[in-house]
Design a protein around this motif. Structure first.
Motif, mmCIF file in Angstrom:
data_model
loop_
_atom_site.group_PDB
_atom_site.id
_atom_site.type_symbol
_atom_site.label_atom_id
_atom_site.label_comp_id
_atom_site.label_asym_id
_atom_site.label_seq_id
_atom_site.Cartn_x
_atom_site.Cartn_y
_atom_site.Cartn_z
ATOM 1 N N ASP A 41 3.731 -17.557 -1.290
ATOM 2 C CA ASP A 41 3.076 -17.564 0.023
ATOM 3 C C ASP A 41 3.225 -16.222 0.744
ATOM 4 O OD1 ASP A 41 2.466 -20.151 -0.556
ATOM 5 O OD2 ASP A 41 3.470 -21.034 1.188
ATOM 6 N N ASP A 42 4.407 -15.636 0.696
ATOM 7 C CA ASP A 42 4.633 -14.378 1.403
ATOM 8 C C ASP A 42 3.800 -13.236 0.822
ATOM 9 O OD1 ASP A 42 6.366 -15.487 3.215
ATOM 10 O OD2 ASP A 42 8.174 -14.953 2.095
ATOM 11 N N VAL A 43 3.472 -13.337 -0.461
ATOM 12 C CA VAL A 43 2.620 -12.307 -1.080
ATOM 13 C C VAL A 43 1.251 -12.286 -0.408
ATOM 14 C CG1 VAL A 43 1.410 -11.650 -3.198
ATOM 15 C CG2 VAL A 43 3.813 -12.347 -3.299
ATOM 16 N N TRP A 44 0.640 -13.463 -0.290
ATOM 17 C CA TRP A 44 -0.715 -13.534 0.277
ATOM 18 C C TRP A 44 -0.661 -13.287 1.793
ATOM 19 C CZ3 TRP A 44 -2.231 -13.063 -4.233
ATOM 20 C CH2 TRP A 44 -1.743 -13.847 -5.277
ATOM 21 N N ARG A 45 0.413 -13.746 2.412
ATOM 22 C CA ARG A 45 0.563 -13.521 3.846
ATOM 23 C C ARG A 45 0.699 -12.025 4.146
ATOM 24 N NH1 ARG A 45 4.345 -16.941 4.434
ATOM 25 N NH2 ARG A 45 3.085 -18.733 5.074
ATOM 26 N N LEU A 51 -6.143 -14.390 7.344
ATOM 27 C CA LEU A 51 -7.013 -15.043 6.362
ATOM 28 C C LEU A 51 -6.239 -16.085 5.558
ATOM 29 C CD1 LEU A 51 -9.871 -15.106 5.189
ATOM 30 C CD2 LEU A 51 -9.148 -13.375 3.524
ATOM 31 N N TRP A 52 -4.986 -15.780 5.254
ATOM 32 C CA TRP A 52 -4.171 -16.740 4.505
ATOM 33 C C TRP A 52 -3.967 -18.022 5.302
ATOM 34 C CZ3 TRP A 52 -2.683 -18.714 0.249
ATOM 35 C CH2 TRP A 52 -1.534 -19.499 0.155
ATOM 36 N N GLU A 53 -3.677 -17.914 6.581
ATOM 37 C CA GLU A 53 -3.436 -19.107 7.398
ATOM 38 C C GLU A 53 -4.706 -19.938 7.572
ATOM 39 O OE1 GLU A 53 -0.559 -20.219 8.267
ATOM 40 O OE2 GLU A 53 0.526 -18.460 7.542
ATOM 41 N N VAL A 65 -9.571 -8.643 1.080
ATOM 42 C CA VAL A 65 -8.839 -7.486 1.605
ATOM 43 C C VAL A 65 -9.377 -6.200 0.962
ATOM 44 C CG1 VAL A 65 -6.751 -8.787 2.112
ATOM 45 C CG2 VAL A 65 -7.012 -7.719 -0.121
ATOM 46 N N SER A 66 -9.220 -5.126 1.671
ATOM 47 C CA SER A 66 -9.782 -3.858 1.200
ATOM 48 C C SER A 66 -9.012 -3.322 0.000
ATOM 49 C CB SER A 66 -9.748 -2.824 2.325
ATOM 50 O OG SER A 66 -8.407 -2.442 2.601
ATOM 51 N N VAL A 73 -0.158 -1.837 -0.570
ATOM 52 C CA VAL A 73 0.872 -2.871 -0.708
ATOM 53 C C VAL A 73 1.511 -2.821 -2.088
ATOM 54 C CG1 VAL A 73 1.264 -5.351 -0.734
ATOM 55 C CG2 VAL A 73 -0.164 -4.367 1.038
ATOM 56 N N LEU A 74 0.687 -2.633 -3.124
ATOM 57 C CA LEU A 74 1.227 -2.579 -4.486
ATOM 58 C C LEU A 74 2.040 -1.309 -4.731
ATOM 59 C CD1 LEU A 74 -1.726 -4.037 -6.590
ATOM 60 C CD2 LEU A 74 0.554 -5.012 -6.349
ATOM 61 N N ALA A 75 1.825 -0.301 -3.897
ATOM 62 C CA ALA A 75 2.609 0.930 -4.044
ATOM 63 C C ALA A 75 4.023 0.773 -3.510
ATOM 64 C CB ALA A 75 1.900 2.082 -3.328
#
Length: 848
Positions: A41-45, A51-53, A65-66, A73-75
């Motif tokens: 959940d925290d990943v998508w949040r 949008l997640w909520e 997401v852009s 985020v992945l960096a």
């Protein structure tokens, strides 16, 4: 070096797949394990909290997401390590031995195909309506947890079930948003060369192309078919448009696609399930296509193929009234299945129709899908103890002269997938007391573990969940009112409704007359006095849909809306529209009392009340369905006298009075009676008893283990025996049944004598079997059960052949003389090793 898993999806190549780590995110997003294991959940949040909520759909978040946001985020090394760790945990969980592998390492079961017209897995995949889909989805999830080799088969609807809007006049409006597959957590099934797997199904005068999709549900795969293929005519593309929409012809097409198309899909995938589980009669055409596949593979006629394959079929009925079974006019069946019967199955349309009729020679009788399922299965079950009894009475006409108690319908009481329905505070509470893996085994110690939780901790947990529900309800109601055109003042007032410290009653379900959703509204003034009591105020949350064609159900909703809009009521009661899985989760996690008021015995099981158990909610329900076997005074409250009263308005009035009295004299006082620490000790004691005793008992973990050990494993073993030798056993059973039918009309009793010896009745009976071998029958002494017990059955011993007779034999037996000899009678029933009697051979002969 990090492993990469490439996802097959129509939109996948349009996404930033070249970004290192994106494939790992996609792997997590496409496994619906996130719908009950909330580690991701925290990943998508973190990617898009708003949008997640709103959606709770990881795949939508990833698409929306852009590119820059994903790359940034992945960096982040911490985020990336977390994602990679979650991927590794997911893969290990899929591969690790679970309950099934540990307890049945040499099982005859390698695959069970679970067919259902709907599956409720997540609000991100809206292909469900209510209870039937709830059971299907929860059983797939439990099968994943327990490692049971199950695959699901269903339909992917372009629109699914309708979405509800309440207009300014308090009327329900039905809308049908499009389910864009590109935004659903589904992937196309592709062949080895990359081509999309498609099936061609012949319908009268045309073919329909079906596209195949896959949903990953932890260890389990769900396969879905849809007709929205560009090669189809526009009208045919809409066959899988709506769930429970259209008339009988549309329903028949959907059920043909599910049953026949679904079984063919398994063949295309190289899957050979030993067990086929039909979740309701909608999927019964699968028994025909399974037999057809067996015919082709083993060069056997239809009758032998059906005899061989039915041993591996299980039919679960969820219907409590005869009118609830799907029936189709004979002409419609002939139009759609006449060619299939003659050209594929090698039988006449008369013989096909006979499989779905009580009287095979009644040309006017409709084709009953439940009857087809029964005649094509090796076992049948209802979904609660009471529903098993109801179903035996419903199906008694198929087993003439058999006592109702022996009509071959068992039961497995439904359960719900507790990890799906428990709140975050509930998960924390149960984890601290029982461990994280509490739902993955036999749950033997949970009762004792819950008993050890301090009273104060239990009460604080309940307050936290109530607060979460109130916050959610305020936000949802304000959005609902704004969408319906309410004034800004009204919308703002909704943001301050309700108090988590006050008693919250919940009532949410389909609005249908038999569920009596307005029983609580029987005396509006009395209800209002209860809600507005200044010393002990009560809050009521209501939700539910009525089918678009159910005008009576819609009128019940309108009645509630009109009451709620009264100035003196609106601060104490809300109707939350568009009842879906997300709203259901929030309600069952936060209400204090769950109310259910169906007319007994029309609630086959009911699962909504089970969902509150893990969250500390308490049930107040009619003694129907699951509550008829769950209730005792220490765990909740009961309505009714445990008997059936039909739709008598006078009895409704009696039960409305009882409901008000329970609330006024027991429920409300117990909630507001507090000790010196402000804790309602009696309430918490009842809450603890409900959690400890009922949560394990009514979990899908328990129900799926019961299905596995009581049905799947025996069915798999029976199928292996009957299919051996290219179906030789099936052909032998057909021959045996033909001999039985030819000779049964001449069976009769001769003299029957009864003598008394000490404490026994000694029965001696002469039975004339014609050309039947004595091994083909069983002669018994029978007496009805007493005091609610089962019938007495005592096998009579074959003593000798009667000299001077053709096919005459003497039998004897001794039974207890604690009841009159006239209570007993002799009977003859078929006997054949491995054959389910009377399911597969319903003949019976009574002495009297």
């Amino acid at each position: 070096m990090r492993e990469q898993t490439r996802v097959s999806h129509p939109l996948y190549n349009l996404l930033p797949t070249e970004i290192e780590g994106f494939d790992a995110l996609a792997e997590l997003a496409f496994d619906l394990r996130w719908s009950w294991n909330h580690a991701t959940d925290d990943v998508w949040r973190q990617l898009d909290p708003e949008l997640w909520e709103i959606t709770y759909n990881p795949w939508v978040v990833l698409q929306t997401v852009s590119r820059d946001r994903i790359e940034r985020v992945l960096a982040d090394p911490l985020f990336r390590n977390k994602v990679d760790g979650l991927v590794q945990i997911r893969r290990k969980s899929v591969e690790a031995p679970a309950w099934f592998q540990q307890n049945h390492p040499k099982s005859p079961l390698t695959c069970c195909a679970y067919f259902s017209l709907e599956f409720m897995l997540s609000e991100a995949l809206p292909i469900y309506s209510g209870g039937l889909g709830n059971v299907a989805g929860d059983q797939l999830k439990a099968a994943s947890d327990l490692g049971i080799p199950v695959i699901g088969v269903g339909l992917l609807y372009q629109q699914g079930y309708f979405r509800q809007v309440i207009d300014q006049h308090g009327e329900q409006e039905a809308t049908f948003p499009f389910n864009d597959p590109g935004q659903l957590p589904v992937t196309p099934l592709r062949q080895a060369d990359g081509e999309w797997l498609r099936l061609e199904i012949a319908l009268p005068g045309y073919s329909v192309w079906l596209r195949a999709w896959q949903v990953q549900v932890g260890r389990v795969k769900l396969y879905l078919l849809d007709s929205n293929d560009a090669a189809n005519y526009p009208a045919h593309r809409g066959i899988t448009g709506e769930l429970y929409g259209g008339g009988p012809e549309m329903r028949l097409k959907q059920e043909l696609i599910l049953g026949i198309g679904g079984w063919r899909l398994l063949g295309e995938l190289g899957l050979q399930p030993e067990v086929c589980h039909l979740n309701e009669g909608h999927a019964a055409f699968a028994v025909l296509e399974r037999a057809h596949s067996f015919m082709l593979e083993n060069d056997q006629p239809f009758e032998a193929a059906l005899a061989a394959t039915r041993a591996g079929n299980l039919f679960t009925t969820h219907t409590a009234v005869e009118a609830g079974f799907d029936r189709f006019p004979p002409a419609l069946i002939e139009r759609y299945l006449g060619g299939y019967a003659e050209q594929k199955l090698g039988i006449s349309i008369h013989d096909l129709l006979a499989l779905g009729r009580r009287d095979p020679n009644d040309a006017e009788e409709n084709f009953n899908m439940a009857y087809l399922a029964i005649r094509g299965s090796g076992a049948v079950n209802g979904v609660s103890r009471l529903h098993g009894e109801v179903s035996r009475n419903l199906f008694a006409p198929l087993f003439p002269h058999w006592p109702a108690a022996e009509v071959p319908v068992g039961y497995v009481t439904n359960g719900v997938h507790m990890p799906t329905w428990e709140s975050a505070p509930a998960d924390d509470l149960w984890t601290a007391a029982c461990g994280k893996d509490r739902w993955l085994g036999t749950m033997q110690t949970l009762k004792e573990d819950i008993a050890s939780i301090p009273e104060a901790d239990l009460w604080q947990f309940r307050l936290a969940t109530s607060k979460t529900l109130v916050t959610y309800a305020r936000e949802r109601l304000s959005r609902q009112l704004a969408a319906s055109g309410a004034s800004s003042k009204t919308v703002e007032r909704a943001r301050h409704f309700f108090d988590p410290n006050r008693l919250i009653l919940g009532f949410a379900r389909r609005f249908a007359a038999y569920k009596r959703p307005n029983l609580l509204l029987h005396d509006p003034d009395r209800l209002l006095r209860m809600l507005t009591n200044p010393e002990r105020p009560v809050q009521l949350m209501i939700a539910g849909k009525a089918h678009p064609e159910d005008r009576a159900g819609q009128a019940l909703i309108h009645e509630w809306i009109q009451f709620i809009r009264r100035s003196d009521a609106r601060a104490h009661i809300v109707f939350l529209s568009d009842y879906d899985m997300l709203l259901s989760e929030q309600l069952v996690q936060g209400v204090d009392v769950w109310i259910n008021t169906p007319r007994r015995p029309w609630e086959a099981c009911g699962t909504s009340g089970m969902k509150v158990l893990v969250n500390g909610g308490i049930n107040l329900s009619e003694l129907d369905g699951w509550w008829a076997e769950a209730y005792n005074p220490e765990v909740g409250w009961a309505l009714g006298d445990g008997r059936e009263h039909g739709d008598d308005p006078a009895w409704d009035a009696v039960e409305a009075e009882a409901l008000y009295s329970l609330l006024e004299n027991e429920v409300i006082p117990e909630f507001y009676t507090r000790d010196e620490n402000g804790i309602p000790s009696a309430w918490v004691k009842r809450m603890r008893a409900s959690m400890a005793r009922l949560t394990p008992r009514f979990s899908a973990n328990r129900s799926v283990r019961e299905y596995t050990e009581n049905y799947y494993l025996p069915a798999a073993a029976a199928y292996h025996l009957r299919s051996a030798g290219r179906g030789t056993a099936g052909r032998q059973l057909v021959d045996w049944r033909q001999r039985l039918e030819q000779n049964w009309p001449v069976l009769h009793f001769g003299e029957v004598r009864v003598d008394r010896r000490d404490e026994l009745h000694l029965f001696q009976a002469q039975v004339y079997l014609g050309d039947l071998d004595p091994e083909a029958v069983e002669v018994e002494i029978y007496a009805d059960g007493r005091d609610g017990g089962g019938p007495l059955r005592q096998q009579m011993q074959h003593v000798r052949r009667l000299a001077g007779s053709v096919g005459g034999y003497a039998y004897s037996a001794a039974v207890p003389a604690d009841r009159p000899a006239t209570d007993y009678t002799a009977r003859v029933i078929p006997r054949c090793p491995g054959l389910a009697i009377p399911l597969e051979a319903p003949r019976i002969l009574w002495q009297r």
